[in-house]
Design a protein around this motif. Structure first.
Motif, short mmCIF file in Angstrom:
data_model
loop_
_atom_site.label_atom_id
_atom_site.label_comp_id
_atom_site.label_asym_id
_atom_site.label_seq_id
_atom_site.Cartn_x
_atom_site.Cartn_y
_atom_site.Cartn_z
N SER A 10 2.94 6.19 -2.05
CA SER A 10 1.98 5.41 -1.03
C SER A 10 1.85 5.81 0.37
O SER A 10 1.13 5.58 1.05
CB SER A 10 2.46 4.06 -1.14
N THR A 11 2.91 6.75 0.82
CA THR A 11 3.15 6.67 2.36
C THR A 11 2.02 7.66 2.97
O THR A 11 1.44 7.31 3.88
CB THR A 11 4.30 7.49 2.63
N TRP A 12 1.48 8.67 2.15
CA TRP A 12 0.47 9.37 2.59
C TRP A 12 -0.65 8.86 2.95
O TRP A 12 -1.62 9.21 3.91
CB TRP A 12 0.41 10.73 1.79
N HIS A 13 -1.10 8.02 1.94
CA HIS A 13 -2.49 7.36 2.17
C HIS A 13 -2.27 5.76 2.79
O HIS A 13 -3.45 5.15 2.96
CB HIS A 13 -3.16 7.22 0.82
N LEU A 72 5.51 9.63 11.09
CA LEU A 72 6.61 8.60 11.22
C LEU A 72 7.78 9.13 10.14
O LEU A 72 8.98 9.31 10.52
CB LEU A 72 6.13 7.50 10.73
N THR A 73 7.37 9.64 9.10
CA THR A 73 8.32 10.09 7.85
C THR A 73 9.00 11.12 8.24
O THR A 73 9.99 11.30 8.20
CB THR A 73 7.49 10.14 6.49
N PHE A 90 7.62 -1.75 -1.49
CA PHE A 90 7.03 -2.11 -0.04
C PHE A 90 5.53 -2.34 -0.15
O PHE A 90 4.87 -1.27 -0.09
CB PHE A 90 7.51 -1.12 1.01
N THR A 91 5.04 -3.41 0.17
CA THR A 91 3.51 -3.53 0.25
C THR A 91 3.04 -3.10 1.60
O THR A 91 2.07 -2.49 1.68
CB THR A 91 3.06 -4.94 0.08
N PHE A 92 4.00 -3.33 2.49
CA PHE A 92 3.76 -2.91 4.00
C PHE A 92 4.73 -1.96 4.74
O PHE A 92 5.54 -2.23 5.34
CB PHE A 92 3.76 -4.08 4.80
N GLY A 93 4.88 -0.87 3.75
CA GLY A 93 6.14 0.15 3.91
C GLY A 93 6.30 0.62 5.27
O GLY A 93 7.16 1.12 5.81
N ILE A 94 4.90 0.97 6.10
CA ILE A 94 5.06 1.63 7.29
C ILE A 94 5.34 0.66 8.36
O ILE A 94 6.48 0.92 9.28
CB ILE A 94 3.53 2.16 7.86
N ALA A 95 5.20 -0.49 8.14
CA ALA A 95 5.25 -1.53 9.37
C ALA A 95 6.97 -2.06 9.13
O ALA A 95 7.72 -2.22 10.11
CB ALA A 95 4.63 -2.76 9.10
N GLN A 96 7.44 -1.81 7.91
CA GLN A 96 8.50 -2.27 7.67
C GLN A 96 9.82 -1.36 7.61
O GLN A 96 10.85 -1.74 7.23
CB GLN A 96 8.81 -3.15 6.34
N ALA A 97 9.37 -0.18 7.39
CA ALA A 97 10.14 0.75 7.10
C ALA A 97 11.43 1.03 8.06
O ALA A 97 12.36 1.19 7.57
CB ALA A 97 9.27 2.28 7.14
#
Length: 817
Positions: free
Chosen positions: A46-49, A156-157, A356-363
């Motif tokens: 999910s991260t890439w998109h 980020l990743t 994670f539905t909001f994985g970038i915000a919560q990572a």
């Protein structure tokens, strides 16, 4: 590409933002002998998109903490790890169409201010100053979050990955995990490149987490949604404005119509959360592909047409832009929309950081929390909102997970109202009394899947879902709750309480072991008492009722939602090689509360019990020829008993008590009334008033601490805290001249213009006719008669600290009668 090591201390499965953050934070904690395994390339799930939005907004204290930490980490990450990142802190505007939405914003503002963030609530005129292209028709105002923005998810990743590698951690890409097994108290992780042995495994596999979970024999409560966002071509007016202003527009969210709109270079990015949403890979006819790396679903723009039109009406320049690209990718959802971070239920030395539905915000925050779980066995903030143990087996049923996931997605921005219950996938666990209660007018809510009566409606009462979507105290339920409370006070009430978690502890030495686990005393046979479990820092882990049957035979009873959490706490602390037995018998028993001054007369007609036994005793007896354990306690704070029955005997016992009680004024009462009654007695609720955010002493529970015991968990920390002085204390507050609403969880307490504490529970006490709040306050203000201000949805009200005794029946004379 790195070679697969033979062993590591921790293996993380999954190389998205969350997995890499977990690796980074483990390395920062000094655990550098850790390996991350990724099926494909980093970010391929999910991260890439991902759109890359990074909000701090939440009305969950723990999620706000986690997201705030992410923004703080990201601001300095590029420099810290020497890796370039595009991170735009643009601020954001959340639009409000209703007064209730403005109340939600005021609550978030108060919470954010407490956490050190300068969140504002502004009027419609101020919105235009910050977002000149907006049409403000129908708006009440907005919430402005200066810390919001967007980040490049891949950068980020990779930054987190570089930071982890630089500290000595390893990442092995293109290394699919094919299985796991345990040998000699260690994990063997099987991969296409060979095997790696480790102490601890972390499932950070994103939307493939269920697939990985099955390797551990674990059914993860999750599903996968199709989420689309639309990229638009450059808009000349926006380009000109942005060049002159020198920055991007704030990210815009119209939460009442369910979309976000973000400036993307000089174009726009529109992301709706549509009601007519679609789940993927939900059944055998639609299986998850073996590999879906860097892939998307076909466009499905018809679902988004209404939201696109609404966004164009709100921001007209969007209608002048051509469509550039549609992103339609998978994102995972748990049944409540929160991620899973923490111990894997039932599996030792395994953890989850997934769904994670909001994985970038919560990572960022998730990595911190996961690393704390792994390295310390506990987290800085109480993270029950994300704990995998909050769900029991029923939540993993595919039809349940899909129905709840779609409901959450379609209401992603919905307000959480205190009296509202979401309707999808209900009726999973029914009490034997369910149909009887429904016939009496019960309006139900669910706890750990168990349907419980919240209140009892009368013919003509408004029982619509819409009626419950309010923060206001008054509603069709309020008069009924008052009647139910007064029935308990003046005559008798009966409440069906299915789903209490209960565990059977037995064996030689059970009493001595239990004494080392709780802060207080273990009751003698025939007695029942509260036991408080502290962690090594003296923080409140849980509260259980301890029913002593024999010298070394106990039933431990706790909250329905605490079933897996508390059972695993007990099991994990049993001595190795112990002869003690611990059994989860939750499914075998049910409970009813019979409370009120006439309850003895009712039981006298139907039971063979000795009704003269005092408070805090229990006995076996019979009603209608059925065995039950009659327990002389009441969370309602009135004279009465709990009736613990086998599930199959519950209906017969209820029928006998109900029939006998009619001439004594017996009425049914629900969970809303029980909450009101317990507030008047200052009784604490689990994970509301009782959590690891506070120590046992801060929680006002020193009377449950037996200092002269040789030892118990947390004793040293609590003794040190007592010597140094307790900095915060639990208090009961009465709110004077309250407005329309009672204090919600985490309402801010003020004194002389400074924040001095927070509320934990709030509500109306119908026996004392007062608005009550239970909270934590700076120790010097915890004296009876001290006055503070409680901020309730933006307005401040005077509140007075009460004596260290309940508002109702302060000497427990009614309870003991």
């Amino acid at each position: 590409m790195a070679d697969l090591p033979a062993r590591a201390r921790v293996v993380i499965i999954g190389g998205g933002a969350v997995g890499c953050s977990s690796l980074y934070h483990l390395a920062k904690a000094g655990w550098t002998d850790c390996v991350l395994l990724e099926k494909n390339e980093l970010t391929s799930g999910s991260t890439w998109h991902a759109a890359g939005n990074v909000p701090t907004f939440s009305t969950s204290w723990s999620l706000m903490n986690m997201q705030r930490y992410s923004t703080e980490l990201y601001r300095g990450l590029a420099k810290a790890v020497d890796y370039p990142m595009n991170y735009h802190v643009t601020g954001s505007l959340r639009l409000a169409h209703t007064d209730e939405r403005m109340r939600e914003f005021q609550r978030a503002k108060g919470m954010g201010r407490y956490q050190g963030m300068d969140i504002e609530v502004i009027g419609a005129d101020e919105i235009v100053k910050r977002y000149p292209f907006i049409d403000t028709h129908g708006l009440k105002g907005a919430l402005y979050d200066p810390n919001d923005g967007d980040i490049d998810p891949a950068q980020l990743t990779q930054a987190l990955a570089k930071g982890a590698r630089d500290m000595g951690a390893k990442i092995v890409r293109f290394c699919p995990v094919t299985g796991v097994r345990q040998e000699n108290d260690e994990w063997v992780v099987e991969t296409e490149q060979g095997e790696i042995r480790c102490e601890i495994v972390v499932n950070a596999a994103g939307y493939r987490a269920a697939e990985v979970g099955k390797m551990f024999g674990r059914d993860i409560p999750m599903m996968v949604m199709s989420h689309q966002y639309i990229l638009f071509e450059e808009i000349p007016e926006l380009a000109a404005w942005s060049k002159e202003a020198g920055h991007k527009l704030p990210l815009l969210r119209d939460v009442d119509t369910s979309w976000y709109l973000r400036q993307e270079k000089n174009g726009m990015n529109l992301g709706p959360y549509e009601r007519n949403c679609r789940a993927h890979w939900a059944n055998a006819d639609d299986p998850m592909p073996v590999d879906f790396s860097f892939q998307l679903f076909p466009d499905d723009l018809e679902r988004l047409e209404w939201y696109l039109n609404d966004a164009v009406e709100r921001v007209p320049i969007l209608g002048t832009a051509g469509l550039s690209k549609v992103i339609n990718g998978p994102i995972p959802y748990a049944p409540d929309g929160n991620p899973l971070i923490g111990p894997m239920p039932g599996v030792p030395n395994a953890f989850e950081a997934c769904v994670f539905t909001f994985g970038i915000a919560q990572a960022g925050g998730a990595g911190k929390v996961l690393a704390e779980w792994v390295t310390q066995g506990a987290t800085e903030w109480d993270m029950w909102s994300c704990d995998p143990r909050r769900f029991t087996a029923f939540a993993s049923a595919p039809d349940y997970a899909v129905a709840k996931g779609k409901e959450i997605y379609g209401h992603e921005y919905a307000i959480s109202f205190p009296r509202h219950a979401w309707p999808a996938a209900r009726g999973r666990k029914l009490s034997p009394l369910h149909d009887r209660l429904k016939a009496l007018g019960a309006e139900f809510g669910a706890a750990n899947g168990w349907e419980r009566a919240n209140w009892y409606a009368h013919p003509g009462d408004d029982t619509s879902e819409e009626a419950t979507q309010t923060f206001r105290r008054e509603g069709p339920w309020q008069k009924r709750i008052r009647e139910e409370c007064h029935a308990v006070r003046d005559a008798a009430g009966i409440l069906d309480l299915p789903g209490f978690s209960r565990f059977r502890l037995a064996g030689d030495g059970a009493r001595d072991w239990l004494a080392t686990q709780i802060t207080g005393i273990v009751p003698k046979p025939g007695r029942i008492g509260l036991g408080y479990f502290a962690d090594d820092k003296g923080r409140i882990v849980t509260e259980m009722s301890i029913m002593a049957i024999e010298e070394n035979l106990f039933f431990l009873i706790t909250a329905a939602v605490a079933e897996l959490h508390d059972f695993e706490w007990l099991r994990s602390h049993l001595p190795q090689g112990t002869a003690l037995t611990l059994e989860n018998v939750t499914e075998r028993f049910s409970c009813q509360i019979l409370s009120g001054p006439n309850s003895r007369a009712i039981l006298a007609e139907v039971s063979d019990a000795d009704l003269s036994l005092p408070w805090l005793t229990h006995q076996s007896c019979q009603i209608a020829g059925r065995w039950l354990q009659l327990v002389r306690v009441s969370f309602a704070g009135e004279f009465g008993w709990e009736l613990h029955t086998k599930v199959e005997d519950t209906a017969a016992v209820f029928d006998a008590v109900w029939a006998a009680g009619q001439k004594h004024g017996l009425k049914p009462f629900g969970m809303f009334a029980l909450d009101s009654l317990r507030l008047e007695k200052s009784y604490r609720a689990w994970k509301q008033d009782l959590s690891t955010d506070y120590t046992v002493l801060q929680g006002g529970l020193e009377r449950f601490v037996k200092w002269d015991k040789p030892d118990f968990r947390g004793k040293a920390a609590l003794a040190n805290e007592k010597q140094q002085g307790v900095k915060k204390r639990f208090v009961t507050l009465v709110v004077e001249n309250p407005g329309e609403c009672d204090a919600p969880y985490m309402a801010t307490l003020w004194h002389d213009g400074k924040i001095v504490g927070e509320t934990l529970s709030g509500g109306w006490g119908h026996r004392v006719d007062k608005s009550i709040a239970l909270g934590m306050i700076r120790a010097d203000l915890a004296e009876p008669g001290s006055t503070v201000e409680v901020e309730i949805f933006g307005d401040r009200f005077k509140a007075v600290v009460q004596k260290d005794e309940p508002l109702w029946d302060p000497k427990n004379e009614r309870l003991r009668s």
